[in-house]
Design an enzyme around this catalytic site. Structure first.
Site, PDB file in Angstrom:
ATOM      1  N   ASP A 260      -5.581  -1.200  12.145  1.00 55.69           N
ATOM      2  CA  ASP A 260      -6.413  -0.231  11.414  1.00 55.69           C
ATOM      3  C   ASP A 260      -7.930  -0.392  11.584  1.00 55.69           C
ATOM      4  O   ASP A 260      -8.680  -0.236  10.605  1.00 55.69           O
ATOM      5  CB  ASP A 260      -6.075  -0.289   9.915  1.00 55.69           C
ATOM      6  CG  ASP A 260      -4.628   0.061   9.622  1.00 55.69           C
ATOM      7  OD1 ASP A 260      -3.881   0.394  10.561  1.00 55.69           O
ATOM      8  OD2 ASP A 260      -4.246  -0.007   8.434  1.00 55.69           O
TER       9      ASP A 260
ATOM     10  N   GLU B 104      -3.845   3.671  10.000  1.00 55.49           N
ATOM     11  CA  GLU B 104      -3.261   4.164   8.747  1.00 55.49           C
ATOM     12  C   GLU B 104      -3.685   5.613   8.567  1.00 55.49           C
ATOM     13  O   GLU B 104      -4.873   5.936   8.687  1.00 55.49           O
ATOM     14  CB  GLU B 104      -3.753   3.335   7.552  1.00 55.49           C
ATOM     15  CG  GLU B 104      -3.161   3.832   6.231  1.00 55.49           C
ATOM     16  CD  GLU B 104      -3.577   3.024   5.014  1.00 55.49           C
ATOM     17  OE1 GLU B 104      -4.194   1.953   5.165  1.00 55.49           O
ATOM     18  OE2 GLU B 104      -3.278   3.487   3.887  1.00 55.49           O
TER      19      GLU B 104
ATOM     20  N   LYS C  44       0.761   4.860  11.198  1.00 53.15           N
ATOM     21  CA  LYS C  44       1.591   4.405  10.078  1.00 53.15           C
ATOM     22  C   LYS C  44       1.119   5.058   8.776  1.00 53.15           C
ATOM     23  O   LYS C  44      -0.074   5.106   8.498  1.00 53.15           O
ATOM     24  CB  LYS C  44       1.530   2.876   9.971  1.00 53.15           C
ATOM     25  CG  LYS C  44       0.144   2.293   9.739  1.00 53.15           C
ATOM     26  CD  LYS C  44       0.196   0.780   9.824  1.00 53.15           C
ATOM     27  CE  LYS C  44      -1.079   0.104   9.427  1.00 53.15           C
ATOM     28  NZ  LYS C  44      -1.525   0.290   8.056  1.00 53.15           N
TER      29      LYS C  44
ATOM     30  N   LYS D 282       0.991   0.754   4.305  1.00 50.81           N
ATOM     31  CA  LYS D 282       0.130  -0.405   4.550  1.00 50.81           C
ATOM     32  C   LYS D 282       0.724  -1.280   5.648  1.00 50.81           C
ATOM     33  O   LYS D 282       0.004  -1.804   6.484  1.00 50.81           O
ATOM     34  CB  LYS D 282      -0.044  -1.219   3.253  1.00 50.81           C
ATOM     35  CG  LYS D 282      -0.598  -0.417   2.069  1.00 50.81           C
ATOM     36  CD  LYS D 282      -1.916   0.237   2.401  1.00 50.81           C
ATOM     37  CE  LYS D 282      -2.505   0.947   1.189  1.00 50.81           C
ATOM     38  NZ  LYS D 282      -3.572   1.893   1.577  1.00 50.81           N
TER      39      LYS D 282
ATOM     40  N   VAL E 135      -8.050  -4.997   9.864  1.00 53.79           N
ATOM     41  CA  VAL E 135      -8.457  -4.869   8.464  1.00 53.79           C
ATOM     42  C   VAL E 135      -7.402  -4.114   7.668  1.00 53.79           C
ATOM     43  O   VAL E 135      -6.671  -3.298   8.226  1.00 53.79           O
ATOM     44  CB  VAL E 135      -9.812  -4.132   8.369  1.00 53.79           C
ATOM     45  CG1 VAL E 135     -10.888  -4.907   9.108  1.00 53.79           C
ATOM     46  CG2 VAL E 135      -9.755  -2.702   8.894  1.00 53.79           C
ATOM     47  N   THR E 136      -7.366  -4.347   6.345  1.00 54.39           N
ATOM     48  CA  THR E 136      -8.063  -5.399   5.658  1.00 54.39           C
ATOM     49  C   THR E 136      -7.115  -6.578   5.453  1.00 54.39           C
ATOM     50  O   THR E 136      -5.902  -6.401   5.366  1.00 54.39           O
ATOM     51  CB  THR E 136      -8.591  -4.936   4.274  1.00 54.39           C
ATOM     52  OG1 THR E 136      -7.474  -4.560   3.454  1.00 54.39           O
ATOM     53  CG2 THR E 136      -9.538  -3.784   4.380  1.00 54.39           C
TER      54      THR E 136
ATOM     55  N   CYS F 117      -3.473  -4.328   4.583  1.00 53.52           N
ATOM     56  CA  CYS F 117      -2.607  -3.958   5.718  1.00 53.52           C
ATOM     57  C   CYS F 117      -2.278  -5.139   6.626  1.00 53.52           C
ATOM     58  O   CYS F 117      -1.185  -5.187   7.195  1.00 53.52           O
ATOM     59  CB  CYS F 117      -3.226  -2.806   6.483  1.00 53.52           C
ATOM     60  SG  CYS F 117      -3.193  -1.287   5.508  1.00 53.52           S
TER      61      CYS F 117
ATOM     62  N   GLN G  90       2.340 -23.480   2.039  1.00 55.00           N
ATOM     63  CA  GLN G  90       3.730 -23.969   2.082  1.00 55.00           C
ATOM     64  C   GLN G  90       4.221 -24.140   3.524  1.00 55.00           C
ATOM     65  O   GLN G  90       5.255 -23.617   3.911  1.00 55.00           O
ATOM     66  CB  GLN G  90       4.661 -23.034   1.308  1.00 55.00           C
ATOM     67  CG  GLN G  90       4.272 -22.909  -0.163  1.00 55.00           C
ATOM     68  CD  GLN G  90       5.193 -21.957  -0.885  1.00 55.00           C
ATOM     69  OE1 GLN G  90       6.353 -22.254  -1.103  1.00 55.00           O
ATOM     70  NE2 GLN G  90       4.666 -20.801  -1.240  1.00 55.00           N
TER      71      GLN G  90
HETATM   72  C1  C5J Z   1      -5.936  -1.161   5.143  1.00 55.19           C
HETATM   73  C2  C5J Z   1      -6.397  -0.196   2.990  1.00 55.19           C
HETATM   74  N1  C5J Z   1      -5.905  -0.877   6.424  1.00 55.19           N
HETATM   75  N2  C5J Z   1      -7.050  -1.269   2.550  1.00 55.19           N
HETATM   76  N3  C5J Z   1      -5.964  -0.117   4.272  1.00 55.19           N
HETATM   77  O1  C5J Z   1      -5.974  -2.323   4.768  1.00 55.19           O
HETATM   78  O2  C5J Z   1      -6.198   0.734   2.266  1.00 55.19           O
END
Ligand code: C5J
Length: 223
Positions: A27, A75, A132, A135, A160-161, A165, A205
């Site tokens: 993204d 996205e 997509k 997320k 990101v972020t 995502c 972990q």
């Molecule tokens: C992504 C969002 N790509 N934060 N989208 O992380 O809405």
């Protein structure tokens, strides 16, 4: 490069099989990274994400030169918004919201300028782009089929972020049997505390969802 190479990572070294590994760039879209995009309109500081552009650009050029697989995601939604759940549309209480007209066209709608990938990392014609609606990059997409057909078992994930995502995709990939290495200088969050927490959650972990490293460690092998 058919053999494996160890990449220094946390919580322990990642055994990298280049021919079985895809670089998955999540993204890196104008709506999230550019001033005047959706992210900035919501009051976020895009500089927090823009610091990832240069490390991604360097990694991408070396990765391409090594002839390895690159996959990009975006996205966004169909222009009729039939794949946009009402819950997602209204939850952020933003005005304008997803599907409305913003400074870079309709927000997070496929085909609009803001939905596209930033020019610095623009995909080459032979690189797959996964559009997509969610997320996670596996939800309602053909990513898993593409990776299986290409015998990919590992993912190096950037984009990101970090806490949204990237993290969602790492968790989805983990459940589908992929080993994931996340590069901390190549992933970004608008919120520094979420950047730290998002990375800690992956490597906690003894690597519950995967490994964390830096692009320099990959470049040291490929460069
Ligand atoms: C992504 C969002 N790509 N934060 N989208 O992380 O809405």
């Amino acid at each position: 490069m058919n053999n494996s190479v160890m990449i220094e990572a946390e919580p322990y070294s990642f055994e990298f099989f280049p021919k079985q590994c895809a670089l998955l760039i999540i993204d890196m879209q104008r709506d999230f990274l550019e001033g005047g995009g959706f992210g900035a309109m919501l009051g976020n500081d895009v500089a927090q994400l823009r610091r990832t552009i240069e490390p991604n650009r360097t990694l991408l050029s070396i990765w391409r030169a090594a002839g390895l697989l690159v996959i990009h995601t975006r996205e966004g939604h169909r222009s009729d918004l039939r794949d946009l759940p009402l819950s997602k549309k209204i939850r952020g209480q933003s005005r304008p919201c997803i599907g409305d007209v913003g400074p870079m066209g309709r927000i997070l709608v496929r085909g609009e300028p803001g939905h596209d990938i930033i020019p610095e990392l623009y995909p080459l014609p032979n690189e797959s782009i996964i559009d997509k609606p969610g997320k996670g990059a596996f939800y309602a997409t053909d990513l898993h089929v593409i990776l299986q057909n290409l015998n990919i078992t590992q993912l190096i994930i950037t984009g990101v972020t970090t806490e949204v995502c990237v993290n969602t995709t790492v968790r989805e990939a983990n459940d589908r049997g992929y080993d994931c290495l996340v590069l901390e200088d190549c992933v970004g969050s608008y919120f520094p505390e979420f950047q730290t927490a998002g990375l800690n959650m992956i490597k906690a972990q003894k690597g519950i969802f995967g490994w964390v490293s830096r692009s320099a460690k990959v470049l040291a092998i490929l460069g």
